[in-house]
Design a protein around this motif. Structure first.
Motif, mmCIF file in Angstrom:
data_model
loop_
_atom_site.group_PDB
_atom_site.id
_atom_site.type_symbol
_atom_site.label_atom_id
_atom_site.label_comp_id
_atom_site.label_asym_id
_atom_site.label_seq_id
_atom_site.Cartn_x
_atom_site.Cartn_y
_atom_site.Cartn_z
ATOM 1 N N GLU A 1 67.274 8.323 -78.391
ATOM 2 C CA GLU A 1 67.638 8.008 -79.769
ATOM 3 C C GLU A 1 67.187 9.155 -80.663
ATOM 4 O OE1 GLU A 1 69.023 5.267 -81.351
ATOM 5 O OE2 GLU A 1 69.509 4.209 -79.497
ATOM 6 N N VAL A 2 68.107 9.693 -81.478
ATOM 7 C CA VAL A 2 67.754 10.767 -82.407
ATOM 8 C C VAL A 2 68.287 10.436 -83.797
ATOM 9 C CG1 VAL A 2 67.695 12.563 -80.634
ATOM 10 C CG2 VAL A 2 69.830 12.096 -81.823
ATOM 11 N N GLU A 3 67.609 10.949 -84.812
ATOM 12 C CA GLU A 3 68.065 10.791 -86.184
ATOM 13 C C GLU A 3 69.187 11.790 -86.470
ATOM 14 O OE1 GLU A 3 66.955 8.484 -88.331
ATOM 15 O OE2 GLU A 3 65.628 7.675 -86.763
ATOM 16 N N TYR A 4 70.153 11.367 -87.298
ATOM 17 C CA TYR A 4 71.278 12.243 -87.607
ATOM 18 C C TYR A 4 70.843 13.535 -88.295
ATOM 19 C CZ TYR A 4 74.562 8.553 -86.414
ATOM 20 O OH TYR A 4 75.277 7.611 -85.738
ATOM 21 N N GLN A 5 69.817 13.441 -89.094
ATOM 22 C CA GLN A 5 69.359 14.612 -89.851
ATOM 23 C C GLN A 5 68.283 15.398 -89.116
ATOM 24 O OE1 GLN A 5 71.113 15.315 -92.512
ATOM 25 N NE2 GLN A 5 72.236 13.395 -92.188
ATOM 26 N N ASP A 6 68.025 15.037 -87.858
ATOM 27 C CA ASP A 6 66.972 15.708 -87.089
ATOM 28 C C ASP A 6 67.380 17.152 -86.797
ATOM 29 O OD1 ASP A 6 64.987 16.483 -85.293
ATOM 30 O OD2 ASP A 6 64.878 14.497 -84.368
ATOM 31 N N LYS A 7 66.519 18.087 -87.165
ATOM 32 C CA LYS A 7 66.812 19.512 -86.969
ATOM 33 C C LYS A 7 66.118 20.090 -85.732
ATOM 34 C CE LYS A 7 69.255 19.583 -90.692
ATOM 35 N NZ LYS A 7 70.732 19.629 -90.590
ATOM 36 N N ASN A 8 65.419 19.255 -84.980
ATOM 37 C CA ASN A 8 64.746 19.738 -83.770
ATOM 38 C C ASN A 8 65.766 20.031 -82.671
ATOM 39 O OD1 ASN A 8 61.761 19.440 -84.343
ATOM 40 N ND2 ASN A 8 62.464 17.373 -84.840
ATOM 41 N N THR B 1 75.637 17.428 -83.962
ATOM 42 C CA THR B 1 76.800 17.344 -84.844
ATOM 43 C C THR B 1 78.088 17.069 -84.066
ATOM 44 O OG1 THR B 1 77.082 19.746 -84.727
ATOM 45 C CG2 THR B 1 75.740 18.892 -86.523
ATOM 46 N N HIS B 2 78.122 17.466 -82.814
ATOM 47 C CA HIS B 2 79.331 17.266 -82.013
ATOM 48 C C HIS B 2 79.419 15.847 -81.450
ATOM 49 C CE1 HIS B 2 82.628 18.148 -79.304
ATOM 50 N NE2 HIS B 2 81.909 17.718 -78.283
ATOM 51 N N LEU B 3 78.277 15.267 -81.092
ATOM 52 C CA LEU B 3 78.279 13.968 -80.418
ATOM 53 C C LEU B 3 78.008 12.782 -81.339
ATOM 54 C CD1 LEU B 3 76.402 14.829 -77.101
ATOM 55 C CD2 LEU B 3 78.826 14.378 -77.383
ATOM 56 N N CYS B 4 77.318 13.015 -82.444
ATOM 57 C CA CYS B 4 76.907 11.910 -83.306
ATOM 58 C C CYS B 4 77.687 11.928 -84.619
ATOM 59 C CB CYS B 4 75.408 11.995 -83.594
ATOM 60 S SG CYS B 4 74.392 11.879 -82.106
ATOM 61 N N HIS B 5 78.318 10.796 -84.936
ATOM 62 C CA HIS B 5 79.097 10.681 -86.170
ATOM 63 C C HIS B 5 78.715 9.386 -86.885
ATOM 64 C CE1 HIS B 5 81.616 13.957 -84.752
ATOM 65 N NE2 HIS B 5 81.714 13.322 -83.591
ATOM 66 N N THR B 6 78.412 9.471 -88.167
ATOM 67 C CA THR B 6 78.147 8.270 -88.958
ATOM 68 C C THR B 6 79.476 7.673 -89.387
ATOM 69 O OG1 THR B 6 78.059 9.502 -91.028
ATOM 70 C CG2 THR B 6 75.995 9.262 -89.818
ATOM 71 N N CYS B 7 79.434 6.415 -89.845
ATOM 72 C CA CYS B 7 80.657 5.782 -90.329
ATOM 73 C C CYS B 7 81.165 6.487 -91.579
ATOM 74 C CB CYS B 7 80.400 4.302 -90.610
ATOM 75 S SG CYS B 7 80.197 3.317 -89.097
ATOM 76 N N ALA B 8 80.238 7.054 -92.357
ATOM 77 C CA ALA B 8 80.638 7.805 -93.550
ATOM 78 C C ALA B 8 81.483 9.010 -93.148
ATOM 79 C CB ALA B 8 79.406 8.257 -94.318
ATOM 80 N N ASP B 9 81.095 9.662 -92.042
ATOM 81 C CA ASP B 9 81.885 10.794 -91.539
ATOM 82 C C ASP B 9 83.272 10.340 -91.124
ATOM 83 O OD1 ASP B 9 79.742 12.488 -91.895
ATOM 84 O OD2 ASP B 9 78.988 12.203 -89.841
ATOM 85 N N SER B 10 83.338 9.177 -90.480
ATOM 86 C CA SER B 10 84.618 8.667 -90.015
ATOM 87 C C SER B 10 85.512 8.292 -91.181
ATOM 88 C CB SER B 10 84.408 7.447 -89.103
ATOM 89 O OG SER B 10 83.625 7.795 -87.987
ATOM 90 N N ILE B 11 84.897 7.644 -92.215
ATOM 91 C CA ILE B 11 85.662 7.255 -93.404
ATOM 92 C C ILE B 11 86.196 8.482 -94.121
ATOM 93 C CG2 ILE B 11 85.479 6.195 -95.684
ATOM 94 C CD1 ILE B 11 83.459 4.238 -94.435
ATOM 95 N N GLN B 12 85.336 9.502 -94.234
ATOM 96 C CA GLN B 12 85.755 10.733 -94.879
ATOM 97 C C GLN B 12 86.911 11.375 -94.123
ATOM 98 O OE1 GLN B 12 82.626 13.558 -95.357
ATOM 99 N NE2 GLN B 12 83.903 15.052 -96.447
ATOM 100 N N SER B 13 86.820 11.333 -92.787
ATOM 101 C CA SER B 13 87.886 11.891 -91.973
ATOM 102 C C SER B 13 89.180 11.109 -92.151
ATOM 103 C CB SER B 13 87.466 11.877 -90.503
ATOM 104 O OG SER B 13 88.517 12.313 -89.681
ATOM 105 N N CYS B 14 89.048 9.768 -92.222
ATOM 106 C CA CYS B 14 90.226 8.927 -92.431
ATOM 107 C C CYS B 14 90.837 9.176 -93.804
ATOM 108 C CB CYS B 14 89.859 7.452 -92.281
ATOM 109 S SG CYS B 14 89.449 6.972 -90.590
ATOM 110 N N ASP B 15 89.950 9.317 -94.838
ATOM 111 C CA ASP B 15 90.428 9.581 -96.191
ATOM 112 C C ASP B 15 91.205 10.887 -96.241
ATOM 113 O OD1 ASP B 15 89.331 7.256 -97.063
ATOM 114 O OD2 ASP B 15 87.499 8.164 -97.885
#
Length: 242
Positions: free
Chosen positions: A158-165, A185-199
């Motif tokens: 489990e990793v945080e989306y904003q984790d820079k490690n 960034t390639h494997l993890c997508h938030t729903c906000a990212d998906s909505i933005q992509s749909c928009d």
């Protein structure tokens, strides 16, 4: 490693005339190679054990045994018997490891995540005598091992989306390793990212539809203008005909 050549050394500089050297393998002590200087005999496995066919080489000077293109079926205990002025025995334990595949990192969820963390899994298939591990930088986070059986291994993270490690998954055995680095960034997508992509996709579709409607309107206007001109021309032609 499978495919390598392995030499089992006798520690003898030169075989004496009264020395006999025997190489045996496994719990059954099967004879696989021998040298007899007195009788001028030097031979390897005659094919009774298919595992060693065309794979054994004997050094007639030292009695050392080389196994070429070794595989996991050649792993086991080898025994050297040196019969000379006295009987000397020496035992070798040979372990052979298969070449390692590169581990695969994938998202543990096919949908976008509403949480602040991303579920991942690192996996390796058909492996044995290996350890699969997650690292954060150079620090070990978790690991899982398998011994004899050839199975598939998987290890979650489990990793945080904003984790820079930097994270990496490592598959290793005692003599080699394979590493796969994590691209969050390639494997993890938030729903906000998906909505933005749909928009964004919806905006493009609307723009295309608007363009098509505009073209259709222009075509209708041109057709209407041409129709009216044709009617006017017809009106002028009929009086002249009379």
């Amino acid at each position: 490693m499978e495919g390598d050549s392995v030499t089992l050394h006798t520690s003898v500089t030169k075989i004496r005339e009264d020395d006999d050297i025997l190489w045996k393998f496994g719990a059954e002590n099967s004879l696989i190679a021998k040298i007899s200087i007195e009788n001028q005999i030097s031979s390897t496995s005659d094919g009774t054990d298919e595992r060693f066919r065309d794979r054994l080489k004997l050094d007639n000077q030292t009695g050392s045994l080389t196994i070429t293109n070794i595989t996991t079926e050649h792993a086991g205990v080898y025994q050297l018997e040196l019969n000379g002025a006295k009987l000397t025995t020496k035992t070798f334990s040979v372990s052979v490891f298969a070449r390692l595949p590169v581990p695969v990192i994938s998202s543990n969820s096919s949908n976008c995540s509403l949480s602040s963390s991303c579920s991942l899994v690192c996996s390796a298939v058909n492996v044995s005598h290996v350890t699969l591990s997650w690292y954060k930088g150079n620090s070990l986070l978790s690991s899982i091992s398998v011994s004899d059986l050839s199975i598939s291994l998987s290890l979650p993270l489990e990793v945080e989306y904003q984790d820079k490690n930097t994270y990496s998954c490592v598959l290793n055995n005692p003599i080699s390793n394979q590493t796969q680095h994590l691209d969050i960034t390639h494997l993890c997508h938030t729903c906000a990212d998906s909505i933005q992509s749909c928009d964004s996709t919806e905006a493009v579709i609307r723009l295309v539809l608007s363009a098509l409607v505009g073209v259709a309107i222009v075509i209708l206007l041109v057709y209407d203008i041409r129709s009216r001109r044709a009617e006017q021309n017809q009106a002028h032609i009929h009086p002249l005909g009379k």
